[in-house]
Enzyme design. Structure first.
Site, PDB file in Angstrom:
ATOM      1  N   CYS A 105     -13.660  16.994 -37.660  1.00  8.68           N
ATOM      2  CA  CYS A 105     -14.651  18.101 -37.924  1.00  8.68           C
ATOM      3  C   CYS A 105     -16.099  17.478 -37.828  1.00  8.68           C
ATOM      4  O   CYS A 105     -16.367  16.242 -37.806  1.00  8.68           O
ATOM      5  CB  CYS A 105     -14.324  18.623 -39.026  1.00  8.68           C
ATOM      6  SG  CYS A 105     -12.769  19.079 -39.333  1.00  8.68           S
ATOM      7  N   TRP A 161     -11.678  21.535 -36.814  1.00  5.20           N
ATOM      8  CA  TRP A 161     -10.734  21.363 -36.044  1.00  5.20           C
ATOM      9  C   TRP A 161      -9.247  21.250 -37.248  1.00  5.20           C
ATOM     10  O   TRP A 161      -9.275  20.387 -38.137  1.00  5.20           O
ATOM     11  CB  TRP A 161     -10.740  19.959 -35.328  1.00  5.20           C
ATOM     12  CG  TRP A 161      -9.422  19.711 -34.775  1.00  5.20           C
ATOM     13  CD1 TRP A 161      -8.488  19.123 -35.345  1.00  5.20           C
ATOM     14  CD2 TRP A 161      -8.940  20.098 -33.418  1.00  5.20           C
ATOM     15  NE1 TRP A 161      -7.369  18.891 -34.354  1.00  5.20           N
ATOM     16  CE2 TRP A 161      -7.593  19.721 -33.241  1.00  5.20           C
ATOM     17  CE3 TRP A 161      -9.346  21.147 -32.637  1.00  5.20           C
ATOM     18  CZ2 TRP A 161      -7.039  19.787 -32.190  1.00  5.20           C
ATOM     19  CZ3 TRP A 161      -8.713  21.295 -31.502  1.00  5.20           C
ATOM     20  CH2 TRP A 161      -7.464  20.737 -31.221  1.00  5.20           C
ATOM     21  N   ASN A 193     -14.442  16.456 -43.617  1.00 10.25           N
ATOM     22  CA  ASN A 193     -13.717  15.872 -42.485  1.00 10.25           C
ATOM     23  C   ASN A 193     -12.991  14.919 -42.866  1.00 10.25           C
ATOM     24  O   ASN A 193     -13.189  13.969 -43.577  1.00 10.25           O
ATOM     25  CB  ASN A 193     -14.858  15.127 -41.403  1.00 10.25           C
ATOM     26  CG  ASN A 193     -14.234  14.673 -40.006  1.00 10.25           C
ATOM     27  OD1 ASN A 193     -13.008  15.035 -39.741  1.00 10.25           O
ATOM     28  ND2 ASN A 193     -14.676  13.584 -39.537  1.00 10.25           N
ATOM     29  N   GLU A 214       0.359  -5.586 -26.026  1.00  9.88           N
ATOM     30  CA  GLU A 214      -0.709  -4.850 -26.000  1.00  9.88           C
ATOM     31  C   GLU A 214      -1.897  -6.032 -26.272  1.00  9.88           C
ATOM     32  O   GLU A 214      -3.069  -6.111 -25.879  1.00  9.88           O
ATOM     33  CB  GLU A 214      -0.650  -3.642 -26.666  1.00  9.88           C
ATOM     34  CG  GLU A 214      -2.263  -2.834 -27.142  1.00  9.88           C
ATOM     35  CD  GLU A 214      -2.997  -2.531 -25.838  1.00  9.88           C
ATOM     36  OE1 GLU A 214      -2.391  -2.624 -24.591  1.00  9.88           O
ATOM     37  OE2 GLU A 214      -4.168  -2.212 -26.082  1.00  9.88           O
ATOM     38  N   LYS A 219      -5.153  -7.155 -24.389  1.00 14.82           N
ATOM     39  CA  LYS A 219      -6.741  -6.908 -24.816  1.00 14.82           C
ATOM     40  C   LYS A 219      -7.365  -8.253 -24.785  1.00 14.82           C
ATOM     41  O   LYS A 219      -8.373  -8.378 -24.257  1.00 14.82           O
ATOM     42  CB  LYS A 219      -6.748  -6.583 -26.410  1.00 14.82           C
ATOM     43  CG  LYS A 219      -6.419  -5.065 -26.522  1.00 14.82           C
ATOM     44  CD  LYS A 219      -7.334  -3.849 -25.954  1.00 14.82           C
ATOM     45  CE  LYS A 219      -6.805  -3.620 -24.683  1.00 14.82           C
ATOM     46  NZ  LYS A 219      -6.421  -2.523 -24.519  1.00 14.82           N
ATOM     47  N   GLU A 276      -7.928  -9.490 -21.102  1.00 12.84           N
ATOM     48  CA  GLU A 276      -8.951  -8.466 -20.383  1.00 12.84           C
ATOM     49  C   GLU A 276     -10.398  -8.889 -20.690  1.00 12.84           C
ATOM     50  O   GLU A 276     -11.196  -8.996 -19.953  1.00 12.84           O
ATOM     51  CB  GLU A 276      -8.798  -7.119 -20.909  1.00 12.84           C
ATOM     52  CG  GLU A 276      -8.024  -6.273 -20.423  1.00 12.84           C
ATOM     53  CD  GLU A 276      -7.828  -4.995 -20.708  1.00 12.84           C
ATOM     54  OE1 GLU A 276      -7.590  -4.656 -21.777  1.00 12.84           O
ATOM     55  OE2 GLU A 276      -8.269  -4.009 -20.139  1.00 12.84           O
ATOM     56  N   HIS A 287      14.402 -18.668 -25.843  1.00 11.54           N
ATOM     57  CA  HIS A 287      15.254 -18.694 -24.559  1.00 11.54           C
ATOM     58  C   HIS A 287      14.098 -19.063 -23.393  1.00 11.54           C
ATOM     59  O   HIS A 287      14.218 -19.068 -22.535  1.00 11.54           O
ATOM     60  CB  HIS A 287      15.402 -17.234 -24.406  1.00 11.54           C
ATOM     61  CG  HIS A 287      16.719 -17.021 -25.379  1.00 11.54           C
ATOM     62  ND1 HIS A 287      17.778 -17.510 -25.514  1.00 11.54           N
ATOM     63  CD2 HIS A 287      16.461 -15.960 -26.455  1.00 11.54           C
ATOM     64  CE1 HIS A 287      18.464 -17.123 -26.436  1.00 11.54           C
ATOM     65  NE2 HIS A 287      17.843 -16.281 -27.072  1.00 11.54           N
TER      66      HIS A 287
HETATM   67  C1  F6R Z   1      -6.245  -1.867 -20.715  1.00 13.67           C
HETATM   68  C2  F6R Z   1      -6.547  -0.425 -19.968  1.00 13.67           C
HETATM   69  C3  F6R Z   1      -5.591  -0.382 -18.791  1.00 13.67           C
HETATM   70  C4  F6R Z   1      -5.186   1.423 -18.860  1.00 13.67           C
HETATM   71  C5  F6R Z   1      -4.454   1.465 -17.556  1.00 13.67           C
HETATM   72  C6  F6R Z   1      -3.979   2.914 -17.338  1.00 13.67           C
HETATM   73  O1  F6R Z   1      -7.204  -2.083 -21.812  1.00 13.67           O
HETATM   74  O2  F6R Z   1      -7.300   0.298 -20.483  1.00 13.67           O
HETATM   75  O3  F6R Z   1      -4.548  -1.232 -18.873  1.00 13.67           O
HETATM   76  O4  F6R Z   1      -4.219   1.476 -19.667  1.00 13.67           O
HETATM   77  O5  F6R Z   1      -5.218   1.313 -16.228  1.00 13.67           O
HETATM   78  O6  F6R Z   1      -5.011   3.726 -17.382  1.00 13.67           O
HETATM   79  P1  F6R Z   1      -4.920   5.309 -17.880  1.00 13.67           P
HETATM   80  O7  F6R Z   1      -4.527   5.083 -19.442  1.00 13.67           O
HETATM   81  O8  F6R Z   1      -6.070   5.974 -17.894  1.00 13.67           O
HETATM   82  O9  F6R Z   1      -3.835   5.819 -17.030  1.00 13.67           O
END
Ligand code: F6R
Length: 604
Positions: free
Chosen positions: A2, A74, A98, A477, A481, A484, A500
């Site tokens: 909100c 919301w 909120n 994930e 991260k 990247e 393994h």
């Molecule tokens: C990683 C990242 C990408 C997106 C992927 C899919 O941080 O952002 O791996 O997750 O390119 O993008 P969307 O979710 O927009 O389909």
């Protein structure tokens, strides 16, 4: 999510509240309201729907005042009716909120037993009653406010008016942001810099647990322990908040910190805490025999976390596949399969093509997307929106947790529809999910302990992430991260898979980060960590404080909040994101726009 605004000044307040609320409509818009001090008493006006409906109400019944608060809602608790619209009032107290008060049912029962009568279905109204009761014992507004805040469990931002206090707005922040705006002989409170943007660019960001008394001439701020504090006044630019970094160094950091709000907003789409029920959605899960999730990158990992929930809670077989593979391998799909595309942008070429292909096969289709006007949102039969708001950082954070939140909530709905979850279990799971904004806010406080390990991580060439169950996709994930934005090579593995093969990589130079919530496989994960430690590998174990210590030299612990296993992926996502973020900052990379990457991949 909100929007909140408060103004104490000298000129007519209502037009200013309305001006601000219009800028906040993006945060929620199923009802709106204002309250203002008129001749020493607080009066309010509320309306269902858009701000223009509130303007019509105010045209009929104007408020002449210089001090007031406003809100766009919301709905999280109770239907979007005028009775449930903010501000809420009890006795001398009128307030806007909120967030989520998790223990509202207990508090409401206690207050009702004392004779309090409630006029709405919201969790918010209990705060007004509690504060009014404290004021009635003769306490000062600040004392009564502090006692009231200490009784609340949950995530919130508040702005409060009190009858008889002509120049006072109380505010508090826990989990949901709140800013103080500094004007000329005029002061403001707002849910973000955008809220106070029309009036001032001088802002103080309240910190977690802070509360504040704002008057025309200044603000008295207190920390969570009630100690007077000062928060820096910073200058923001006029178009702030939505597309600016505000108090943060990078968009990614800002977006990580927005997650209590974005997860709450997304959960509210699918669940109702008042009834303890999953809302009905456009898919009849009882008629579905299989789910096929297609996605790329981070969204693919969100889908994998969703799979654990759909299978465990709903007994619904669920496949998850990288869209660029799915679309070219002529997959065999059975007719009663529900195809679900998961995507932040809704434009990723491979995911969109997979969705289109599934639709052409005659499958039912749904899309979990953050951009609601996107191609996937339009292509799928059913739109399952996430409400993360615009994500600017290229590395996805709040869109990921919003996807996970949506999928977990939908899995609860599927479990109910398929008769696998009874009413009591449903209520327990819904309650657990609504605890996640508070626990995400708590996980954000792991900041300092995470920073203490990044110097070592930044030196590494390779890092392993381990997890079991839903922590396995989260480990992948976490590795993505880190890769990247810090350009360090990292891999996520299922902890049981280590021996393994990947265990051959372990040496003194290769850190292992383990996600170890206290769930039914904790002991197994702990024994995998001992195997790593025994081979001289440095280990960072992220686990709750009450989890037993695995034996092994070189195992460092970082304490995470203890939580229900269902929401562990939401809570543990935060330390993963912070690890990647601070390691990248340490290495001096371009966090928001890492090399070679684009936010939306609309080509193959
Ligand atoms: C990683 C990242 C990408 C997106 C992927 C899919 O941080 O952002 O791996 O997750 O390119 O993008 P969307 O979710 O927009 O389909």
């Amino acid at each position: 999510m909100c929007g909140i605004i408060g103004v104490t000044g000298n000129g007519p307040v209502v037009p200013r509240l309305i001006d601000s609320l219009k800028r906040l409509e993006y945060r929620g818009y199923d009802s709106a309201g204002v309250a203002a001090v008129v001749d020493g008493a607080v009066e309010r006006r509320r309306a269902q729907g858009k701000i223009r409906n509130l303007e019509a109400v105010l045209a009929e019944a104007p408020l002449k005042a210089t001090v007031g608060i406003g809100h766009t809602r919301w709905a999280t608790h109770g239907a979007p009716t005028t009775a449930n619209a903010h501000p809420h009032k009890a006795g001398r107290v009128t307030l806007v909120h909120n967030g989520i008060i998790e223990n509202f049912a207990e508090l409401k029962a206690e207050l009702a037993a004392e004779g309090h009568v409630f006029e709405s279905q919201t969790d918010t109204e209990v705060i007004a009653h509690l504060l009014d009761a404290e004021l009635n014992t003769g306490r000062s507004p600040l004392e009564a406010f502090k006692i009231t805040l200490d009784r609340l469990t949950g995530a919130y931002a508040l702005a409060v008016l009190i009858d008889g206090e002509d120049d006072l707005i109380l505010g508090a922040r826990r989990g949901s942001p709140l800013v103080v705006g500094w004007g000329e002989d005029e002061m403001y409170l707002g849910s973000d810099a955008l809220a106070v943007g029309p009036f001032t660019q001088k802002i103080s960001y309240l910190e977690e647990g802070d509360y504040v008394a704002v008057t025309r001439t200044g603000a008295q701020m207190f920390d969570v322990a009630g100690k007077p504090v000062e928060r820096a006044v910073v200058q923001v630019s006029a178009s702030s908040a939505m597309v600016e970094k505000g108090e943060y160094r990078h968009f990614m950091e800002k977006e990580i910190h927005e997650q209590p709000d974005s997860v709450q907003h997304t959960l509210s789409e699918y669940l109702d805490l008042v009834t303890g029920k999953a809302k009905t959605n456009a898919i009849d899960f009882a008629a579905v025999e299989r789910i096929q999730i297609v996605a790329c990158g981070t969204a693919f990992y969100a889908g994998q976390i969703g799979r654990y929930a759909f299978e465990r809670l709903a007994g619904l077989p669920c496949d998850v596949e990288i869209a660029s593979e799915f679309r070219y391998r002529s997959p065999a799909v059975s007719p009663k399969t529900l195809a679900v595309a998961v995507s932040q942008s809704g434009e990723t070429a491979d995911t969109l093509a997979s969705l289109t292909w599934c639709k052409a096969q005659g499958l039912k289709t749904a899309a979990v997307v953050n951009v609601h006007s996107s191609s996937m949102a339009r292509e799928a039969e059913v739109l399952w929106p996430t409400h993360a708001g615009p994500e600017i950082g290229v590395a996805s954070t709040k869109a990921f947790t919003a996807q996970v939140a949506a999928l977990l909530a939908l899995a609860v709905a599927a479990g109910v529809a398929r008769g696998r979850i009874d009413a009591a279990q449903e209520a327990e799971l819904v309650k657990a999910l609504f605890e996640s904004p508070r626990l995400i806010a708590e996980a954000l406080r792991m900041d300092a302990s995470i920073r203490s390990v990044v110097q070592d991580l930044a030196k590494a060439d390779d890092i392993l992430f381990l997890g079991r169950g839903a922590m396995f996709p989260l480990a992948m994930e976490g590795a993505l991260k880190l890769k990247e934005i810090s350009y360090i090579h990292a891999e996520g593995y299922a902890a049981g898979e280590l021996k393994h093969g990947p265990i051959a990589l372990i040496d003194e130079e290769t850190p292992t980060i383990a996600l170890a919530p206290l769930d039914d496989v904790f002991e197994k994960t702990a024994s995998n960590l001992q195997e790593v430690a025994a081979r001289g590998g440095p280990v960072i174990m992220i686990a709750p404080e009450n989890a037993p210590d695995p034996h092994g030299a070189g195992i460092r612990r970082i304490h995470a909040p203890d939580c229900h296993p269902l929401i562990a992926p939401l809570v543990y996502a935060v330390p993963m994101q912070l690890l990647a973020y601070y390691t990248a900052v340490q290495k001096g990379t371009d966090v928001d726009q890492p090399r070679n990457l684009a936010k939306s991949v609309t080509v193959e």
